[in-house]
Design a protein around this motif. Structure first.
Motif, mmCIF file in Angstrom:
data_model
loop_
_atom_site.group_PDB
_atom_site.id
_atom_site.type_symbol
_atom_site.label_atom_id
_atom_site.label_comp_id
_atom_site.label_asym_id
_atom_site.label_seq_id
_atom_site.Cartn_x
_atom_site.Cartn_y
_atom_site.Cartn_z
ATOM 1 N N ILE A 138 0.826 -1.208 0.000
ATOM 2 C CA ILE A 138 0.000 0.000 0.000
ATOM 3 C C ILE A 138 0.861 1.259 0.000
ATOM 4 O O ILE A 138 0.534 2.258 -0.645
ATOM 5 N N GLY A 139 1.969 1.228 0.718
ATOM 6 C CA GLY A 139 2.741 2.438 0.945
ATOM 7 C C GLY A 139 3.814 2.763 -0.074
ATOM 8 O O GLY A 139 4.329 3.887 -0.082
ATOM 9 N N ASP A 140 4.152 1.814 -0.941
ATOM 10 C CA ASP A 140 5.301 2.011 -1.823
ATOM 11 C C ASP A 140 4.966 1.638 -3.270
ATOM 12 O O ASP A 140 4.806 0.459 -3.588
ATOM 13 N N PRO A 141 4.877 2.620 -4.167
ATOM 14 C CA PRO A 141 4.585 2.327 -5.579
ATOM 15 C C PRO A 141 5.585 1.353 -6.208
ATOM 16 O O PRO A 141 5.203 0.522 -7.045
ATOM 17 N N ALA A 142 6.854 1.430 -5.815
ATOM 18 C CA ALA A 142 7.862 0.529 -6.374
ATOM 19 C C ALA A 142 7.594 -0.917 -5.973
ATOM 20 O O ALA A 142 7.822 -1.845 -6.761
ATOM 21 N N THR A 143 7.095 -1.113 -4.763
ATOM 22 C CA THR A 143 6.735 -2.464 -4.316
ATOM 23 C C THR A 143 5.583 -3.002 -5.149
ATOM 24 O O THR A 143 5.570 -4.184 -5.516
ATOM 25 N N ARG A 144 4.622 -2.134 -5.471
ATOM 26 C CA ARG A 144 3.496 -2.570 -6.303
ATOM 27 C C ARG A 144 3.959 -2.921 -7.716
ATOM 28 O O ARG A 144 3.475 -3.891 -8.319
ATOM 29 N N GLN A 145 4.893 -2.153 -8.254
ATOM 30 C CA GLN A 145 5.447 -2.480 -9.576
ATOM 31 C C GLN A 145 6.094 -3.863 -9.553
ATOM 32 O O GLN A 145 5.869 -4.689 -10.442
ATOM 33 N N ARG A 146 6.895 -4.100 -8.528
ATOM 34 C CA ARG A 146 7.586 -5.384 -8.399
ATOM 35 C C ARG A 146 6.585 -6.524 -8.253
ATOM 36 O O ARG A 146 6.702 -7.568 -8.909
ATOM 37 N N TYR A 147 5.573 -6.320 -7.401
ATOM 38 C CA TYR A 147 4.586 -7.379 -7.177
ATOM 39 C C TYR A 147 3.842 -7.727 -8.461
ATOM 40 O O TYR A 147 3.729 -8.897 -8.832
ATOM 41 N N TRP A 148 3.313 -6.705 -9.144
ATOM 42 C CA TRP A 148 2.473 -6.983 -10.308
ATOM 43 C C TRP A 148 3.296 -7.483 -11.501
ATOM 44 O O TRP A 148 2.800 -8.275 -12.301
ATOM 45 N N ALA A 149 4.553 -7.059 -11.609
ATOM 46 C CA ALA A 149 5.408 -7.599 -12.674
ATOM 47 C C ALA A 149 5.633 -9.092 -12.454
ATOM 48 O O ALA A 149 5.519 -9.906 -13.387
ATOM 49 N N ARG A 150 5.964 -9.462 -11.228
ATOM 50 C CA ARG A 150 6.163 -10.874 -10.894
ATOM 51 C C ARG A 150 4.865 -11.659 -11.039
ATOM 52 O O ARG A 150 4.849 -12.817 -11.467
ATOM 53 N N SER A 151 3.743 -11.007 -10.696
ATOM 54 C CA SER A 151 2.447 -11.664 -10.788
ATOM 55 C C SER A 151 2.040 -11.902 -12.239
ATOM 56 O O SER A 151 1.423 -12.920 -12.561
ATOM 57 N N LEU A 152 2.363 -10.944 -13.119
ATOM 58 C CA LEU A 152 2.065 -11.129 -14.546
ATOM 59 C C LEU A 152 2.714 -12.414 -15.053
ATOM 60 O O LEU A 152 2.084 -13.201 -15.772
ATOM 61 N N VAL A 153 3.959 -12.637 -14.647
ATOM 62 C CA VAL A 153 4.682 -13.834 -15.090
ATOM 63 C C VAL A 153 4.147 -15.089 -14.398
ATOM 64 O O VAL A 153 3.905 -16.116 -15.031
ATOM 65 N N GLY A 154 3.944 -15.002 -13.086
ATOM 66 C CA GLY A 154 3.532 -16.172 -12.324
ATOM 67 C C GLY A 154 2.105 -16.612 -12.559
ATOM 68 O O GLY A 154 1.791 -17.806 -12.451
ATOM 69 N N TRP A 155 1.213 -15.683 -12.882
ATOM 70 C CA TRP A 155 -0.209 -16.027 -13.026
ATOM 71 C C TRP A 155 -0.450 -17.012 -14.155
ATOM 72 O O TRP A 155 -1.388 -17.812 -14.089
ATOM 73 N N ARG A 156 0.400 -16.986 -15.171
ATOM 74 C CA ARG A 156 0.170 -17.876 -16.311
ATOM 75 C C ARG A 156 0.142 -19.336 -15.871
ATOM 76 O O ARG A 156 -0.650 -20.128 -16.391
#
Length: 276
Positions: free
Chosen positions: A53-71
């Motif tokens: 919630i507090g860090d935009p860079a953390t959200r970038q990292r999470y969703w980038a990894r999630s894009l790859v992992g969700w497949r």
């Protein structure tokens, strides 16, 4: 008598089971678990709610990894453990199935009396207006905005992302909520976040109605699940667990089967099929 035979006897003696499941249920579906046989972390701890919630860079990292992992995560199918527990419910033996998993595989196997203690990863929710969004829809949006990331591959992580390391995430685009511009988050309870009270209360109500607890594939190291086992022990309800390695509740258990969920529940499934 083997531990599995003792487990079958435990299930036969108790008509209404409060079933509590964890990551060990889904390893047979290709979703890795969090902890080793001693209950210690196998890998870096998942992102916390406060960091997300507090860090935009953390959200970038999470969703980038999630894009790859969700497949891979999004294609996971129920295994024998999920099917056995669904069959147990079909036989009228399950008061409720409280799962700490976020993969929806119990429901995919046919279980209906399910409480998702930590939410579901197949939904995304806005932290501003609470508008829900299907994860598959959000995945398409992420891919459209970040097509180059689709070519990356990495080992799947337990919470649906991937082990992308030494990667610059600063160019990854995370879209805001299309309704209010708020922060979008997976509809799951992150570490450092509280389980909604209404879910906790519902679980306790079912625990009151149950006459025994069956723990499947959980070390119970996270208090959000362990508290229900504590409450059951205090109420004098028998406790059985199927788990490889140590659990936080070992001293409270009536019975422990220390082998894989799939091996043990496969025998349970076969026994139920022979009865009918």
């Amino acid at each position: 008598m083997t531990p599995t035979e003792r487990l079958l006897g435990f299930i036969a003696r108790h008509q209404r089971l409060f079933v509590l499941t964890g990551a060990g249920c889904s390893t047979g579906s290709g979703i890795p678990d969090y902890r080793d046989a001693d209950g210690q972390w196998k890998r870096i701890q998942p992102v916390t709610y406060q960091a997300f919630i507090g860090d935009p860079a953390t959200r970038q990292r999470y969703w980038a990894r999630s894009l790859v992992g969700w497949r891979r995560f999004g294609l996971a199918q129920p295994n024998t453990t999920h099917h056995a527990l669904a069959k147990l419910e079909a036989h009228g033996r399950v008061e409720v199935l409280l799962t700490q998993n976020v993969d929806g595989l119990h429901q995919a196997a046919g279980s209906t009396r399910v409480i998702d203690l930590h939410g579901r990863l197949d939904l995304v929710r806005c932290m501003g207006c609470a508008q829900p969004l299907l994860r598959t829809v959000f995945q398409n949006e992420l891919v459209m905005l970040n097509p180059a990331w689709l070519g990356l591959d990495a080992q799947t992580a337990p919470d649906g992302d991937a082990h992308l390391e030494a990667v610059d995430f600063s160019s990854f685009t995370v879209p805001p909520c299309q309704y209010c511009g708020g922060v979008l988050k997976p509809d799951v309870v992150f570490f450092g976040e509280n389980v909604p009270k209404v879910i906790v209360q519902a679980a306790y109500q079912h625990l009151d109605q149950a006459d025994a607890v069956l723990i499947v594939g959980s070390s119970l190291m996270v208090y959000s699940g362990f508290r229900f086992v504590q409450a059951a022990a205090q109420a004098g309800k028998p406790l059985a667990a199927v788990n490889l390695g140590r659990t936080r509740a070992d001293s409270l258990l009536t019975l422990k089967v220390e082998q894989s969920c799939e091996v043990t529940l496969k025998l349970l499934l076969e026994c139920m099929q022979e009865e009918h």
